[in-house]
Design an enzyme around this catalytic site. Structure first.
Site, PDB file in Angstrom:
ATOM      1  N   ASP A  28       0.817  -1.221   0.000  1.00 12.25           N
ATOM      2  CA  ASP A  28       0.000   0.000   0.000  1.00 12.25           C
ATOM      3  C   ASP A  28       0.848   1.266   0.000  1.00 12.25           C
ATOM      4  O   ASP A  28       0.332   2.371   0.157  1.00 12.25           O
ATOM      5  CB  ASP A  28      -0.959   0.003   1.208  1.00 12.25           C
ATOM      6  CG  ASP A  28      -0.207  -0.086   2.543  1.00 12.25           C
ATOM      7  OD1 ASP A  28       1.037  -0.190   2.518  1.00 12.25           O
ATOM      8  OD2 ASP A  28      -0.858  -0.057   3.596  1.00 12.25           O
ATOM      9  N   ASP A  32       5.330  -1.422   7.238  1.00  9.13           N
ATOM     10  CA  ASP A  32       4.498  -2.006   8.294  1.00  9.13           C
ATOM     11  C   ASP A  32       5.305  -2.999   9.120  1.00  9.13           C
ATOM     12  O   ASP A  32       6.447  -3.309   8.798  1.00  9.13           O
ATOM     13  CB  ASP A  32       3.255  -2.659   7.680  1.00  9.13           C
ATOM     14  CG  ASP A  32       3.619  -3.542   6.501  1.00  9.13           C
ATOM     15  OD1 ASP A  32       4.275  -4.567   6.738  1.00  9.13           O
ATOM     16  OD2 ASP A  32       3.287  -3.184   5.343  1.00  9.13           O
ATOM     17  N   ASP A 101       9.677   3.759  20.763  1.00 15.48           N
ATOM     18  CA  ASP A 101       9.844   5.195  20.967  1.00 15.48           C
ATOM     19  C   ASP A 101       8.814   5.649  22.000  1.00 15.48           C
ATOM     20  O   ASP A 101       7.621   5.387  21.825  1.00 15.48           O
ATOM     21  CB  ASP A 101       9.608   5.908  19.627  1.00 15.48           C
ATOM     22  CG  ASP A 101      10.501   7.112  19.436  1.00 15.48           C
ATOM     23  OD1 ASP A 101      10.479   7.982  20.311  1.00 15.48           O
ATOM     24  OD2 ASP A 101      11.203   7.176  18.406  1.00 15.48           O
ATOM     25  N   ASP A 199      11.703  10.352  23.388  1.00 18.77           N
ATOM     26  CA  ASP A 199      11.605  11.578  22.599  1.00 18.77           C
ATOM     27  C   ASP A 199      11.689  12.827  23.480  1.00 18.77           C
ATOM     28  O   ASP A 199      11.007  12.910  24.509  1.00 18.77           O
ATOM     29  CB  ASP A 199      10.254  11.558  21.871  1.00 18.77           C
ATOM     30  CG  ASP A 199      10.145  12.615  20.801  1.00 18.77           C
ATOM     31  OD1 ASP A 199      10.980  12.609  19.888  1.00 18.77           O
ATOM     32  OD2 ASP A 199       9.219  13.456  20.885  1.00 18.77           O
ATOM     33  N   GLU A 241      16.450  11.404  24.307  1.00 21.51           N
ATOM     34  CA  GLU A 241      16.781  12.473  23.369  1.00 21.51           C
ATOM     35  C   GLU A 241      16.846  13.734  24.214  1.00 21.51           C
ATOM     36  O   GLU A 241      15.821  14.299  24.588  1.00 21.51           O
ATOM     37  CB  GLU A 241      15.718  12.593  22.275  1.00 21.51           C
ATOM     38  CG  GLU A 241      16.164  13.507  21.154  1.00 21.51           C
ATOM     39  CD  GLU A 241      15.040  13.924  20.224  1.00 21.51           C
ATOM     40  OE1 GLU A 241      15.323  14.196  19.060  1.00 21.51           O
ATOM     41  OE2 GLU A 241      13.877  13.997  20.667  1.00 21.51           O
ATOM     42  N   HIS A 315      16.071  10.076  11.910  1.00 21.05           N
ATOM     43  CA  HIS A 315      14.945  10.443  11.046  1.00 21.05           C
ATOM     44  C   HIS A 315      14.707  11.949  10.998  1.00 21.05           C
ATOM     45  O   HIS A 315      13.779  12.392  10.333  1.00 21.05           O
ATOM     46  CB  HIS A 315      13.685   9.720  11.540  1.00 21.05           C
ATOM     47  CG  HIS A 315      13.316  10.176  12.920  1.00 21.05           C
ATOM     48  ND1 HIS A 315      14.070   9.858  14.025  1.00 21.05           N
ATOM     49  CD2 HIS A 315      12.304  10.959  13.370  1.00 21.05           C
ATOM     50  CE1 HIS A 315      13.539  10.423  15.095  1.00 21.05           C
ATOM     51  NE2 HIS A 315      12.465  11.099  14.723  1.00 21.05           N
ATOM     52  N   ASP A 316      15.486  12.726  11.729  1.00 21.26           N
ATOM     53  CA  ASP A 316      15.363  14.193  11.693  1.00 21.26           C
ATOM     54  C   ASP A 316      16.545  14.831  10.961  1.00 21.26           C
ATOM     55  O   ASP A 316      16.664  16.058  10.962  1.00 21.26           O
ATOM     56  CB  ASP A 316      15.345  14.772  13.121  1.00 21.26           C
ATOM     57  CG  ASP A 316      14.145  14.331  13.937  1.00 21.26           C
ATOM     58  OD1 ASP A 316      13.082  14.066  13.343  1.00 21.26           O
ATOM     59  OD2 ASP A 316      14.271  14.247  15.173  1.00 21.26           O
TER      60      ASP A 316
HETATM   61  O1  TEU Z   1      12.744  15.667  17.730  1.00 19.09           O
HETATM   62  C1  TEU Z   1      13.072  16.787  18.516  1.00 19.09           C
HETATM   63  C2  TEU Z   1      14.038  17.597  17.777  1.00 19.09           C
HETATM   64  O2  TEU Z   1      15.145  17.672  18.181  1.00 19.09           O
HETATM   65  C3  TEU Z   1      13.604  18.122  16.465  1.00 19.09           C
HETATM   66  O3  TEU Z   1      12.511  18.898  16.648  1.00 19.09           O
HETATM   67  C4  TEU Z   1      14.708  18.889  15.823  1.00 19.09           C
HETATM   68  O4  TEU Z   1      14.978  20.044  16.538  1.00 19.09           O
HETATM   69  C5  TEU Z   1      14.347  19.258  14.438  1.00 19.09           C
HETATM   70  O5  TEU Z   1      13.713  18.178  13.843  1.00 19.09           O
HETATM   71  C6  TEU Z   1      15.607  19.585  13.656  1.00 19.09           C
HETATM   72  O6  TEU Z   1      15.314  19.713  12.320  1.00 19.09           O
HETATM   73  C7  TEU Z   1      11.890  14.710  18.211  1.00 19.09           C
HETATM   74  C8  TEU Z   1      11.634  13.681  17.123  1.00 19.09           C
HETATM   75  O7  TEU Z   1      12.831  13.041  16.811  1.00 19.09           O
HETATM   76  C9  TEU Z   1      11.013  14.371  15.947  1.00 19.09           C
HETATM   77  O8  TEU Z   1      10.840  13.520  14.850  1.00 19.09           O
HETATM   78  C10 TEU Z   1       9.696  14.945  16.387  1.00 19.09           C
HETATM   79  O9  TEU Z   1       9.152  15.701  15.338  1.00 19.09           O
HETATM   80  C11 TEU Z   1       9.846  15.838  17.615  1.00 19.09           C
HETATM   81  O10 TEU Z   1      10.659  15.259  18.621  1.00 19.09           O
HETATM   82  C12 TEU Z   1       8.500  16.061  18.246  1.00 19.09           C
HETATM   83  O11 TEU Z   1       8.037  14.871  18.789  1.00 19.09           O
END
Ligand code: TEU
Length: 525
Positions: A28, A32, A101, A199, A241, A315-316
């Site tokens: 899809d 998953d 998470d 987080d 984090e 992932h950020d």
């Molecule tokens: O990220 C917190 C954080 O450090 C980010 O907001 C960062 O400052 C920004 O993405 C930099 O570009 C955590 C998670 O990893 C993120 O995916 C979430 O969006 C955020 O918290 C809110 O839950």
């Protein structure tokens, strides 16, 4: 976390999974849980022994899972609770650990706690969030730079939302909130999860009187202990984090006697190459500064019996090849940076696709981006910067870089987010059969870490770092290993001896001329 655990966790290599983009078993266009199960053998063969799955709970989708609607269910697009149970047993059967998470700072405004809370100023959920008649301070949303205080028409008050307006910050001063989050931890602990990535954990305690300080509040450590310093939670691996953690405060989070976390992420080695006031604006950086930051943290964590977190990507983040390497030399620069990091002391974290040497996007249309932060950045800056520059920045620093689909085969399939076509030339399928591929090098590197105790448990010595190269040693039980990382330019490095165990350019002898981004690992005779 006692010393025995510290030693054990230095053996861990955690593979981070962004479930939406990892492996799609239903066809899809969305990854998953069954897809993850199907790839456990791949992850284990890579050399990892644990996985961390980014939020896979029902969510409102404004921040891709980080706006949780229910902490103890699985989002239907990812599968069912039975799939999660299958995943846990499939991983455990292989001797692999599973981390989930824990998004403890905020919930979706569609979470039942918030729906109840906005209804009335009295009742059991009335104080689950921060409500005020007027914004009590100048706090801004991390994503939009607009006020973090959002007016709610139903309750006729403002609530705090540090990220998107639909992610409301939980009021941790309320004992019932702390109890509710302990129950979430217990729910998953009973299911058999091995730990949590937590987080923005350093934001759960706040100092409202500080005009700029949303986080690191006075009760932070008390709250963390309440979550994890309980008999039922003792066996969990926990990584916070906590971007505000620094050399002085790191041991408060994860000192062996603190009863708080196993480790926390911090950014000193990645805080280069962008403007601190505008993280999408590139600035010059030096690899020597990156290496020095790593070196300082090695000394501090080894001497202090602390667990360091080794990571380049998540992932950020943009991809590391674009960030600190050279997209014109993806193989050389990416393998060198990986070698520099993953032979250090700590728990290793690998973000999906990093093992393939994936690079950033080069999109020029807003519709090719999904992330709320990128879209907000576009709207806030396009008038001043123009389209070209704004896209250059989003492509360079945007969070979607890590969120494109994993290229398992050479043929892209249906996906929830635009593909980076280039990625499919570097698919898993293509790289597994190519002896000289990035992936094959990455596997050799992790195999070396897993095979040789010195890389996990040895002492660290910074032999030299300058404009050109970083050389360090790891020693353990009389054995010495030298890691040589040459930077951007061709460079002579002499005085090195030993047998070459690994070399990204298949170098035959240790001393002499090093090519740009060449690296080698030596074992002293
Ligand atoms: O990220 C917190 C954080 O450090 C980010 O907001 C960062 O400052 C920004 O993405 C930099 O570009 C955590 C998670 O990893 C993120 O995916 C979430 O969006 C955020 O918290 C809110 O839950």
């Amino acid at each position: 976390m006692n010393k025995q655990k510290l030693t054990q966790y230095r053996n861990w290599i955690v593979y981070q999974i962004y479930p939406k983009s990892f492996a799609d078993s239903y066809g899809d266009g969305i990854g998953d849980l069954q897809g993850i199960i199907g790839k456990l053998d791949y992850i284990q063969a890579l050399g990892a022994n644990a996985i961390w799955i980014c939020p896979c709970y029902p969510s409102s989708g404004a921040d891709n899972g980080y706006d949780v609607e229910n902490y103890t269910e699985i989002a239907p697009e990812y599968g069912t609770m039975a799939d999660m149970e299958d995943l846990l047993s499939a991983a455990h059967k292989r001797g692999m650990k599973v981390l989930l998470d824990l998004v403890a700072n905020h919930t979706s405004t569609r979470h039942k706690w918030f729906l109840e809370s906005r209804k009335s100023r009295v009742g059991p959920y009335a104080d689950f969030y921060y409500w005020a008649d007027q914004p009590p301070n100048n706090w801004r949303s991390v994503f939009s730079k607009e006020s973090a205080w959002i007016f709610d028409e139903e309750r006729k008050q403002y609530y705090l939302a540090s990220f998107t307006p639909t992610q409301a910050d939980l009021n941790w001063t309320n004992a019932a909130v702390r109890q509710a989050m302990c129950s979430v931890v217990d729910f998953w602990t009973k299911k058999g999860v091995d730990g949590f990535r937590c987080d923005v954990l350093d934001m759960i305690s706040k100092s409202f009187s500080l005009q700029n300080g949303n986080g690191n509040g006075p009760r932070l450590h008390e709250y963390i202990r309440q979550l994890f310093n309980r008999p039922s939670a003792k066996r969990l691996f926990t990584v916070g984090e906590c971007w505000r953690a620094n050399l002085n405060t790191f041991s408060l989070f994860c000192g062996t006697e603190r009863g708080e976390l196993s480790t926390t992420f911090q950014n000193d080695h990645r805080n280069f190459g962008f403007d601190k006031n505008d993280p999408y604006r590139p600035t010059p950086y030096r690899l020597a500064d990156v290496a020095n930051a790593l070196s300082v943290w090695q000394r501090q964590t080894i001497d202090g019996d602390l667990l360091y977190s080794l990571f380049w990507e998540n992932h950020d983040s943009p991809r590391i090849i674009n960030r600190f390497g050279a997209p014109t030399r993806p193989y050389e620069s990416g393998t060198m940076l990986s070698t520099m990091l993953y032979l250090l002391c700590g728990t290793a974290f690998i973000y999906q696709g990093q093992e393939l040497g994936l690079t950033n996007s080069n999109f020029q249309r807003l519709t090719d981006f999904d992330d709320v932060e990128a879209k907000n950045y576009y709207h806030a800056h396009v008038a001043a910067l123009g389209e070209q520059e704004v896209f250059r920045r989003i492509n360079a620093f945007g969070r979607d870089n890590g969120r494109r689909m994993m290229p398992w085969t050479e043929k892209p399939s249906r996906a929830w987010i635009a593909h980076i076509p280039e990625h499919f030339r570097h698919s898993v399928q293509a790289q597994l059969t190519d002896e000289n591929s990035y992936l094959r090098y990455f596997k050799k590197l992790l195999a070396l870490r897993n095979r040789i105790s010195a890389f996990r448990h040895g002492d660290f010595c910074n032999v030299s770092v300058d404009e050109n190269a970083f050389v360090y040693k790891r020693t353990y039980e009389g054995e010495t290993y030298t890691v040589v990382c040459n930077f951007e330019k061709e460079n002579e490095i002499h005085g090195l001896h030993g047998e070459i165990l690994l070399s990204n350019l298949h170098r035959p002898c240790p001393s002499g001329k090093y090519q740009p981004y060449e690296c080698a690992v030596l074992h002293a005779k």
